[in-house]
Enzyme design. Structure first.
Site, PDB file in Angstrom:
ATOM      1  N   THR A 170     -24.936  29.512 -19.406  1.00 10.37           N
ATOM      2  CA  THR A 170     -23.890  29.727 -20.400  1.00 10.37           C
ATOM      3  C   THR A 170     -22.755  30.501 -19.746  1.00 10.37           C
ATOM      4  O   THR A 170     -22.998  31.457 -19.006  1.00 10.37           O
ATOM      5  CB  THR A 170     -24.402  30.485 -21.638  1.00 10.37           C
ATOM      6  OG1 THR A 170     -23.285  30.733 -22.512  1.00 10.37           O
ATOM      7  CG2 THR A 170     -25.036  31.810 -21.284  1.00 10.37           C
ATOM      8  N   SER A 197     -15.673  28.830 -26.133  1.00  9.72           N
ATOM      9  CA  SER A 197     -16.865  28.090 -26.559  1.00  9.72           C
ATOM     10  C   SER A 197     -17.359  28.600 -27.901  1.00  9.72           C
ATOM     11  O   SER A 197     -16.954  29.662 -28.377  1.00  9.72           O
ATOM     12  CB  SER A 197     -17.980  28.237 -25.520  1.00  9.72           C
ATOM     13  OG  SER A 197     -18.479  29.568 -25.532  1.00  9.72           O
ATOM     14  N   CYS A 198     -18.287  27.857 -28.496  1.00  6.77           N
ATOM     15  CA  CYS A 198     -18.874  28.291 -29.763  1.00  6.77           C
ATOM     16  C   CYS A 198     -19.606  29.613 -29.590  1.00  6.77           C
ATOM     17  O   CYS A 198     -19.536  30.496 -30.451  1.00  6.77           O
ATOM     18  CB  CYS A 198     -19.814  27.223 -30.309  1.00  6.77           C
ATOM     19  SG  CYS A 198     -21.138  26.738 -29.165  1.00  6.77           S
ATOM     20  N   THR A 199     -20.301  29.781 -28.465  1.00  4.72           N
ATOM     21  CA  THR A 199     -21.054  31.012 -28.235  1.00  4.72           C
ATOM     22  C   THR A 199     -20.121  32.189 -27.983  1.00  4.72           C
ATOM     23  O   THR A 199     -20.369  33.300 -28.474  1.00  4.72           O
ATOM     24  CB  THR A 199     -22.024  30.833 -27.050  1.00  4.72           C
ATOM     25  OG1 THR A 199     -22.911  29.736 -27.343  1.00  4.72           O
ATOM     26  CG2 THR A 199     -22.838  32.090 -26.811  1.00  4.72           C
ATOM     27  N   ARG A 255     -31.751  25.821 -24.550  1.00  2.61           N
ATOM     28  CA  ARG A 255     -31.524  24.779 -25.554  1.00  2.61           C
ATOM     29  C   ARG A 255     -32.864  24.464 -26.229  1.00  2.61           C
ATOM     30  O   ARG A 255     -33.890  24.336 -25.555  1.00  2.61           O
ATOM     31  CB  ARG A 255     -30.963  23.513 -24.897  1.00  2.61           C
ATOM     32  CG  ARG A 255     -29.595  23.705 -24.226  1.00  2.61           C
ATOM     33  CD  ARG A 255     -28.495  23.825 -25.253  1.00  2.61           C
ATOM     34  NE  ARG A 255     -27.207  24.063 -24.624  1.00  2.61           N
ATOM     35  CZ  ARG A 255     -26.347  23.090 -24.293  1.00  2.61           C
ATOM     36  NH1 ARG A 255     -26.666  21.829 -24.512  1.00  2.61           N
ATOM     37  NH2 ARG A 255     -25.185  23.384 -23.749  1.00  2.61           N
TER      38      ARG A 255
END
Length: 481
Positions: free
Chosen positions: A347, A288-290, A370
């Site tokens: 997440t 993922s981006c995170t 978010r």
């Protein structure tokens, strides 16, 4: 002459030098597959002002910017060499030359520093590797922009097709318009035309076939001239090996997922574990981006200090799977209006750390909120270290990592006292350390890590695809290990 006159005259001189660099950089890229960098930032297709601003970034090192006057001789020296495909960092050349005490000329030093890309050592240019995008949403269109930008001589990655579900009248025109203009990332750098009759988008000379299908099993890619391609699935519809294997159709060799993989699908964070990908592996995930944002700095901290445990809190921009206004959603909170609320959500980034960093013994927990911004997020990484340290030592370490280590393409560093999220739109790094927000007390360190969860992540995806396709060219001078 006044100080103002001196400053303006100096600026005009540097503008002229930067102008002279542009055709040299372009020719090296087009004819030899050589990407000219400055502290890991590409100078290909950059404007005069952008080249000058990139040189100014060197203030991070010693408080003084690197001048085009210093780097131009190294760039000119490159044109005299028999270079093969490679990435060459002018800033690293200038810095290592400055530290060298042998009295070599710029030409002799440059030839020695990039010897691995010349003569019998150089990589032979191949025929290029086909790429197919399955899905054309936020990540898909940014990946398309990057693939088109990096097409260079045509011997690297070549975007040949995108696969989408049919959307009615003028579908291809509308999709081309979304590629041409983006509310967050701005205008496409180049020209885009549409050939509706052949179902093709022409972007900077790249012919991209638009294939309409509701299911992977419907497609024979060889019918479109696609061979031995890497397919990038950015739909997230399938995340395990069985589902992603459906893409292994005629013409497709490997599948790369732009979401966390499930089961035994390898989760790859470029710069950290990309070298563990086995040549025979046909299905992998870019996580993922995170995960991409936290794993590189986590590795940098663990390598230097040891990490006993940690918690990551991500303050994440809203995404397309949330509702604009309150409406039904499978997730309890994501049905509430994204532009109007902070939304607590889950997440998987913390648990994904173990896949990318299997040697890390620390337990990492995580949670996410978010927030009403459309792009750029921040991860707050709270770490208990194996030894005590100081804020100054941690910042010096992370600054050095961002400039000279193998993680310099993943980790950026900012000292801007007024930095806010929109400053990092378009960042090509996986994460940016905010020096001003960093907190260290004894064995506890809290890092604030900005990341463009769209564009920065897309750059990481491209790096993985370049690696598995064999067109990730070596960088010279080699970064310190």
């Amino acid at each position: 002459m006044t100080v103002n006159d001196d400053s303006f005259s100096n600026w005009k001189t540097r503008e002229e030098i930067a102008e002279s660099m542009i055709p040299i950089i372009g020719k090296l890229h087009r004819e030899r597959d050589v990407t000219v960098l400055l502290h890991s930032r590409s100078l290909v297709n950059k404007s005069v002002v952008s080249i000058l601003k990139t040189h100014r970034f060197a203030r991070q090192i010693a408080g003084a910017e690197l001048s085009v006057v210093e780097t131009l001789p190294f760039l000119r020296a490159l044109t005299t060499l028999d270079l093969g495909p490679s990435q060459i960092d002018l800033a690293m050349l200038a810095e290592t030359y400055r530290a060298d005490e042998r009295g070599l000329s710029v030409e002799a030093f440059t030839a020695e520093a990039v010897a691995g890309a010349t003569g019998g050592n150089k990589i032979e240019r191949g025929a290029g590797r086909d790429v197919v995008l399955y899905g054309f949403g936020r990540i898909g269109r940014l990946v398309a922009r990057l693939l088109i930008e990096k097409a260079g001589s045509g011997n690297g990655l070549r975007l040949r097709a995108i696969v989408v579900r049919g959307g009615g009248e003028q579908d291809i025109v509308k999709r081309a318009s979304l590629l041409r203009r983006d509310s967050i990332h701005g205008q496409f750098q180049g020209t885009i035309t549409v050939d509706e009759e052949s179902g093709t988008i022409l972007a900077n000379g790249n012919a991209i076939k638009v294939i309409y299908a509701d299911d992977p099993s419907e497609i024979d890619y060889t019918a479109y001239g696609v061979r031995d391609a890497i397919l990038i699935d950015n739909t997230g519809k399938w995340r395990d090996r069985a589902g992603l294997s459906q893409h292994l159709r005629p013409g497709i060799d490997k599948v790369v997922l732009t979401a966390p993989g499930k089961g035994d699908v390898p989760n790859i964070v470029h710069g950290v574990n990309h070298d563990t990908v086995k040549p025979e592996e046909r299905i992998l995930s870019c996580a993922s981006c995170t995960t991409n944002a936290i794993v590189p700095p986590l590795k940098a901290m663990d390598d230097e200090y040891g990490v006993l445990r940690g918690h990551v809190e991500t303050v994440h921009s809203f995404t397309n799977d949330q509702n604009l206004l309150d409406n039904y959603h499978n997730s309890e909170r994501r049905g509430r209006s994204a532009p109007l609320n902070m939304v607590i959500t889950e997440t998987g980034a913390a648990s994904a750390v173990t896949k990318a960093l299997p040697d890390l013994k620390a337990r990492i927990t995580g949670s996410s909120i978010r927030v009403p911004v459309p792009d750029v997020s921040i991860a707050i990484l709270n770490l208990q270290l194996a030894r005590e340290t100081s804020r100054e030592e941690v910042l010096d370490h992370l600054r050095e990592v961002s400039l000279t280590s193998p993680l310099k393409r993943q980790i950026d560093f900012t000292t801007a006292p007024d930095a806010v999220s929109s400053d990092f739109i378009g960042s090509r790094h996986a994460s940016i350390v905010d020096a001003g927000a960093t907190k260290v007390e004894g064995d506890n360190a809290i890092l604030y890590l900005w990341y463009d969860n769209e564009f920065g992540y897309s750059c990481q995806v491209i790096r993985v695809v370049q690696h598995v396709s064999g067109v990730e060219y070596p960088t010279f001078p080699a970064p310190a290990v």
